[in-house]
Design an enzyme around this catalytic site. Sequence first.
Site, PDB file in Angstrom:
ATOM      1  CG  ASP A 187      -0.637 -11.416   2.072  1.00 38.70           C
ATOM      2  OD1 ASP A 187       0.403 -11.109   1.889  1.00 38.70           O
ATOM      3  OD2 ASP A 187       0.787 -13.160   2.416  1.00 38.70           O
ATOM      4  CB  ALA A 188      -4.669 -15.555   1.194  1.00 39.92           C
TER       5      ALA A 188
ATOM      6  CG  ASP B 278      -2.937  -8.193  -2.081  1.00 44.43           C
ATOM      7  OD1 ASP B 278      -3.494  -8.551  -2.929  1.00 44.43           O
ATOM      8  OD2 ASP B 278      -2.567  -7.437  -1.142  1.00 44.43           O
TER       9      ASP B 278
ATOM     10  CB  SER C  50      -9.013  -0.717  -9.031  1.00 42.53           C
ATOM     11  OG  SER C  50     -10.428  -1.216  -8.349  1.00 42.53           O
ATOM     12  CG  LEU C  51      -5.547   2.970  -6.187  1.00 41.92           C
ATOM     13  CD1 LEU C  51      -5.040   3.504  -4.337  1.00 41.92           C
ATOM     14  CD2 LEU C  51      -4.887   4.646  -7.079  1.00 41.92           C
TER      15      LEU C  51
ATOM     16  CE  LYS D 239      -5.049   0.382  -1.448  1.00 46.33           C
ATOM     17  NZ  LYS D 239      -6.346  -0.246  -0.576  1.00 46.33           N
TER      18      LYS D 239
ATOM     19  CD  GLU E 205     -11.120   3.408   0.322  1.00 47.28           C
ATOM     20  OE1 GLU E 205     -11.857   1.970   1.649  1.00 47.28           O
ATOM     21  OE2 GLU E 205     -10.928   2.950  -0.119  1.00 47.28           O
TER      22      GLU E 205
ATOM     23  CB  CYS F 282      -7.517 -23.145  40.639  1.00 50.29           C
ATOM     24  SG  CYS F 282      -5.751 -21.976  40.031  1.00 50.29           S
TER      25      CYS F 282
END
Length: 706
Positions: free
Chosen positions: A46-47, A49, A92-93, A125, A180, A424
Site C-alpha cells: 500500500d505504501a 502504491d 506488468s499490469l 490476482k 505465479e 501469573c
Amino acid sequence: MTTSPAVPAAPAAGIADAAAYAEAVATASRAAAAYYATGESALDDDAYDRLARGIAAWEEAHPEEIAAESPTGKVAGGAAVGDVPHTVPMLSLDNVFSAEQLTAWTASLERRIGRPVAGWSVEPKLDGLAVAARYEDGRLTRLVTRGDGTAGEDVSHAVGTVLGLPDALAEAATLEIRGEVLMTQEQFVQANTARTAHGGAPFANPRNGAAGTLRARDRAYRVEMTFFGYGALALPGTDPGLADRLASLPHSEVMAEVVRLGVHTAASTEVAPRTVRAVEEIQARIEEIAEARAGLPFGIDGIVVKADPAADQAEAGSGTRAPRWAVAYKLPAVEKVTTLLGVEWNVGRTGIIAPRAVLEPVEIDGSTVTYATLHNPADITRRDLRIGDRVMVHKAGDIIPRIEAPVAHLRTGAERPVEFPEVCPQCGSGIDTSEQRWRCERGRDCRVVASVSYAAGRDQLDIEGLGTTRVVQLVDAGLVRDVADLFSLTREQLLSLERMGATSTDNLLAAIAEAKRKPLSRVFCALGVRGTGRSMSRRIARHFAGMEHIRAAGAEELQQVEGIGGEKARTVVDELAELAPLIDRLVAAGVNMTEPGATPPVPAAADGAAEGEPSEEAAPGPLAGMTVVVTGAMTGALEKLSRNQMNELVERAGGKASSSVSKRTSLLVAGEGAGSKREKAEQLGIRITAPDEFAATVAGFLPATA
C-alpha cells in the site's frame, strides 16, 4: 466484515517540490529493488502504491523534470534484472482502485478497438512471483522469473519444490506457461518452522518466503511452494497447430488447455476465473472474490480483468509496461508494516496466559489496528520477536489481526527482547509451562469471576440478574468459588448482601432455578471447555445427547463430531477430566445433562441388541441435511429469539447453522433488513424463506418461550 472493493485507494503520496520528487524516486527504486530481489522491501504494498502514484502525479505536472531512474512506466519499477531473454515481453499490469475507474478503463478499451468486448475474464490476482515455465516436447526444461519484462533470472534449480508445475505434461507439447509461484498459508508456516529450526530469521510474509525460496540454492532443508498458471504462449519449435490454437483461442479456452495438460491453475479454487459478458457482471464477480478473500488458503491482492477474445487482445496491443487489454483491480491492503511497541500478558477464564502485541496504530482494511494476536511464548521465541521490531501485520475480513514475522532487515540494534512473566500476571501464582500455551497453576480458580460470569451469560445458562458486579460480590463474600456454587445459594445468604432486597433475591433465585433446565448444549458451553464455543458445544451435545456419553467418550469418538480433530479431541478429554468434580456437583444440584431431541450414538453391538440388528433412531428433523443461514430482524414467533437461539433452533430441527451464504447454503431465513446476504442468495439461486414460513416449518422445535 468483508473486504469491500468499493473502498477507494489510499491517497497518493504528496510531493511538494523537486527535492521531494528526487527523494521519492530514490525511495521507490530502493524498495522495488529489494522487493523483486528477495521480497524484503522496507515499504508494504500500500505504501509503495501511494508513493508510485505520487511520483506519477508529479511527473504529469512536470514532464520536463522526469528522472531517468523513475519507476513510472517500467516493468517491476525498473529494478529487476535477468539474463535469460523472454521470447515475448513479460509485462506488468496497470491498476484501478474503484468501480468508477474500472468502468472508465473498460470504456476506453472498447473505444480503442472500436466495438464492445465480446467477453471478459475475471480472475484472482495472486500475491506471488511471476514466472515463465518452458516445456519442450512435454518436459519442463527451464523456469525463469519476469525480471524487467525483457529478460529474467533462471531459477530452474527450484523445479521439484513447486507444486502444480509437473515435470512432464499430459502430452509432448512445446510451449511456455506463465503464472505465479506463491506460498499457501500452510506452506508459509512450514517454511518458517524449517527456517527457524536451522537458525534462520522467519520470513515476514508468504510472498517474502516465496521470493527468498525461489532463488535459494543449496539449502539444508526443503521448502515447498505452489504454482498457479494464468497464461500460455508458443515457443520456437511449438507445433504449428498448437501455436495457432494458442494465438486464436479466447483466453478462457487457452487456460482450459493448460488445465488439460496437467498444470495447476486457480480453476479448482473458490475464486476460479469466470468469463462474463457485461461490465456489471465484472463488478459482481469482483465483489464475490473480494468477499471470499479472507477465507482463502493463499494470498490475493486484487482481481485481474482481461478481454477474453484473442482478436480483442491483439487489436488492443500492449504498451512498454503493460498490456492494454488487461488491468488489475487492487483491493485494500490487508498487510502493513508497523512497530511492535510492547507485549501484554492476559489471563483467560480457564487460566491460559495469552500474549497480545501492542502496535503502533496502523490503518489496515478500513480499520485502525492497535493490537494483534501472539499465539504463545514458544511462538515469540521461534520467530525472535523483539520490542521495537518493525513487524508485518496481517488482517483479513473479521479475523483478528496477527503478526506474520519481524521484518528483520529493518532492525537498528535498538530492539530488545520480549520479557516473559515469571508468575501469573493475574494472581501471582506459579505458571505451568509444560505445554506451549502457558497456564496459571490455579487454572480456572485464577479467574473465578470471569469463569462464573461467562457461565451465567446469555448464550450459556442465561441467568438474569447475575452480572459481573453481582458475581464479584458473591465471590468476595465467599459464597461462590465456581458455577456449581450458584445452585446451592440460599435466600438468607443473598439477603445478607448489600443492595439485595427481597424482590431482587427472589428473582435471582428463580433465574438460577430456571438455569437448571437449560439444554445440555448450554450447560456444556457454560463449562468453558478449552477449544469449544457455542457452535461446537451444540454439535457435541447433539452428537452424544447426554453428559455421561460425552464423559465416557475417548478422543477417537470425539473426532466423529464435525470440526473436532485429533488435537482438539485430546484437549476436550483432558479438560473434562479436570472438570469432573465440578460436573459431578452440577449433576448433584439437579442441573439438566441431556439435549432435547438428540439420540446418543449406538455402538456396533449395543447392550441388549443382537449383533448387526438395527437400532431405533429418532426421526430426522425437517431441516435434516440442510445448511441454514439466518439474517435480518426476525418477526412473529421468532421475534424474541437471539441469533444464538435461532442457531440452536436450526440444529434441534436437524440442520446445520452457518453465518455466511455460499454454494453450500441450502436455505436463507431472511428477516427485515436482510441486505447483502439476501442478494448473494438470490445470485446463487438459494431458497429464501420468510420468518413466519420458517417458524411453521420448525414449529415442533420452537422453545416454549417463543
